[in-house]
Scaffold this active site. Structure first.
Site: not given
Ligand code: GBH
Length: 488
Positions: A83, A126, A171, A300, A302, A381
């Site tokens: 991807r 992206h 995202e 996605n 995490y 992801e």
């Molecule tokens: C992904 O986004 C991305 O798609 C990727 O490019 C990136 O490298 C990867 O994750 C690792 O970071 O505390 O309210 O600000 C991460 C998604 C969204 C996770 C925001 C952390 C914090 C929310 N992120 N979130 S806030």
């Protein structure tokens, strides 16, 4: 309590897709080669204080030049799908005319993947908007959605004969609310109305792209990848915490999933953000476009959050890493909704490790959104940042990352066993790469990158993941959970 998949060998359904993911600006480098011009990230990275150590993606992992090696590495590991994203700024520099040299890169990459029997899984956006399109107003203006639709058609003209899976956006939450409201991401604007306008126009751009691609490629697998965070009220008995969790869930999940998959914005979200003008941007017919049927939903995931209506006690810095969410969310409806630590283990970024949240999320998406519409789920992801230490022989023994992936794969299988139609999993990321506002300071790779030499070293987690992909099964934790012999 789910225990079936907790420790034994876990087999996945036939045909389950095992992949690895990256994004253009995070890995390509060659930011000003062969006609590519600035994206909003090239510009944002130069703003003092915007990115840790003011690092940029000028070179990144140099995949633009090293893609044959990276594809060979994936093949050697046994990874079945890649991807990646195309850089709009490479293909349509400045948002002006199509750049054939830029398109030619994706041509080469796709051919290399197909030669290696690796499925190309293409994401069109992206986060690297051409700066010229930002200068014309960026995502807060409606025209950007139409430009995105045109760019999708351009990509299809070039690659449609070989690429069968198309993800429109990665995202949109981050693009809209980190980019235009919180300002932690490019273009660094800090405006609630702009964030909401961007969110709607990202949705519209998604819908226009799906409409166009559907017409050009009736049998293609079309989808979108959304970032989901499972929001649990810190105290489920406290109505204020329950409401805070509802508002964050509205701003992360439902504000995007509902228009795409149910054809309407959720009423409570519209109410929460009424004063910021989202509805002024919604024109007749938009929701029909946005809800054009798709084939797959990219998930996605995490971490989850415990959400309360009051801020957590002062925490300061933990090992130099900022706390998970020290202030309320950048989503405009998230005022007074705070994330609290709840004693779960965390990664080096202080993100909670909560695999059980992924099981619940997949089951919820299946039940509320995708199952009733026959739409497949793919985890597009999942991964973690750890500061890996390189061993004597260049071997990176990242048991923490291996463990993270192991427990999340088991969580995916739990969801499948309970009926969710999950068809694949992509590790984030194939390579250590440019981690946006963190610069090169956070490493998510299955493969280590030495940024001085560009040397790639497969980590223990990468070898293990390759074996999982090859076996279509996660080995038993007691026998083969680790990767004891680096020489094999
Ligand atoms: C992904 O986004 C991305 O798609 C990727 O490019 C990136 O490298 C990867 O994750 C690792 O970071 O505390 O309210 O600000 C991460 C998604 C969204 C996770 C925001 C952390 C914090 C929310 N992120 N979130 S806030």
């Amino acid at each position: 309590q789910r225990t079936a998949n907790a420790s034994g060998r876990v087999e996945f359904p036939d045909g389950f897709l095992w992949g690895a993911a990256t994004a253009a600006y995070q890995v390509e480098g060659a930011a000003h080669e062969d006609g590519r011009e600035d994206s909003i990230w090239d510009v944002f990275a130069k703003v003092p204080g915007a990115v840790l150590n003011q690092e940029d993606g000028e070179v990144a992992c140099d995949q633009y030049h090293r893609y044959p090696q990276d594809v060979a590495l994936m093949k050697q590991l046994g990874i079945k799908a890649y991807r990646f994203s195309s850089s709009w700024s490479r293909v349509v520099p400045g948002g002006r005319a199509v750049n054939p040299q830029g398109l030619a890169y994706y041509d080469r990459l796709v051919d290399e993947l197909l030669d290696a029997d690796i499925l190309p899984w293409l994401t069109l956006y992206h986060w690297d908007l051409p700066q010229g399109v930002e200068d014309a107003g960026g995502w807060p203006v409606r025209d950007t959605a139409y430009r995105f639709g045109d760019y999708a058609v351009t990509m299809h003209e070039a690659l449609g004969d070989r690429v069968g899976v198309w993800t429109t956006l990665n995202e949109p939450w981050c693009a809209a609310f980190l980019g235009y409201t919180g300002g932690q991401h490019a273009p660094g604007r800090q405006s609630r109305p702009d964030g909401l306008a961007a969110a709607h126009h990202l949705m519209l751009g998604h819908g226009l792209a799906v409409q166009a691609l559907r017409e050009l490629a009736p049998t293609a697998n079309l989808g979108i990848s959304l970032n989901f965070e499972v929001e649990d009220p810190l105290d489920p008995e406290n109505p204020a915490d329950v409401d805070a969790a509802r508002r964050l869930d509205g701003g992360f999940t439902r504000i995007f999933a509902d228009p795409v998959l149910r054809g309407a914005y959720p009423q409570d979200v519209l109410d929460d953000v009424r004063e910021y003008g989202l509805e002024e941007h919604i024109q007749d017919g938009d929701l029909e476009i946005i809800s054009t049927p798709i084939d797959s939903l990219g998930v996605n995931y995490y971490h989850g959050n415990a959400v309360a209506a009051v801020p957590p006690p002062a925490q300061g810095l933990d090992g130099g890493a900022p706390v998970l969410r020290p202030t309320s969310s950048p989503f405009p409806g998230g005022d007074g909704a705070y994330t609290h630590p709840r004693g779960l283990p965390v990664t080096d970024q202080n993100w909670e490790i909560q695999p059980e949240g992924l099981t619940r999320l997949l089951l919820r998406l299946h039940q509320d959104y995708t199952g009733p519409r026959g739409i497949a789920l793919y985890v597009t992801e999942n991964g973690c940042a750890y500061d890996d230490v390189e061993g004597d022989n260049g071997y990176v023994d990242d048991q923490d990352r291996l463990e993270f992936i192991d427990v999340h794969l088991r969580a995916v299988k739990d969801a499948i066993d309970e009926g969710a139609d999950v068809r694949g999993y992509f590790g984030w990321s194939l390579l250590d790469n440019y981690e946006w506002a963190w610069g090169y300071g956070k490493r998510f790779g299955l493969v280590r990158v030495d940024y001085e030499t560009q040397e790639r070293t497969v980590k223990a987690s990468g070898r293990w993941y390759g074996r999982v992909a090859t076996a279509n099964a996660v080995p038993s934790r007691t026998n083969d959970g680790g990767d004891a012999d680096p020489a094999d």
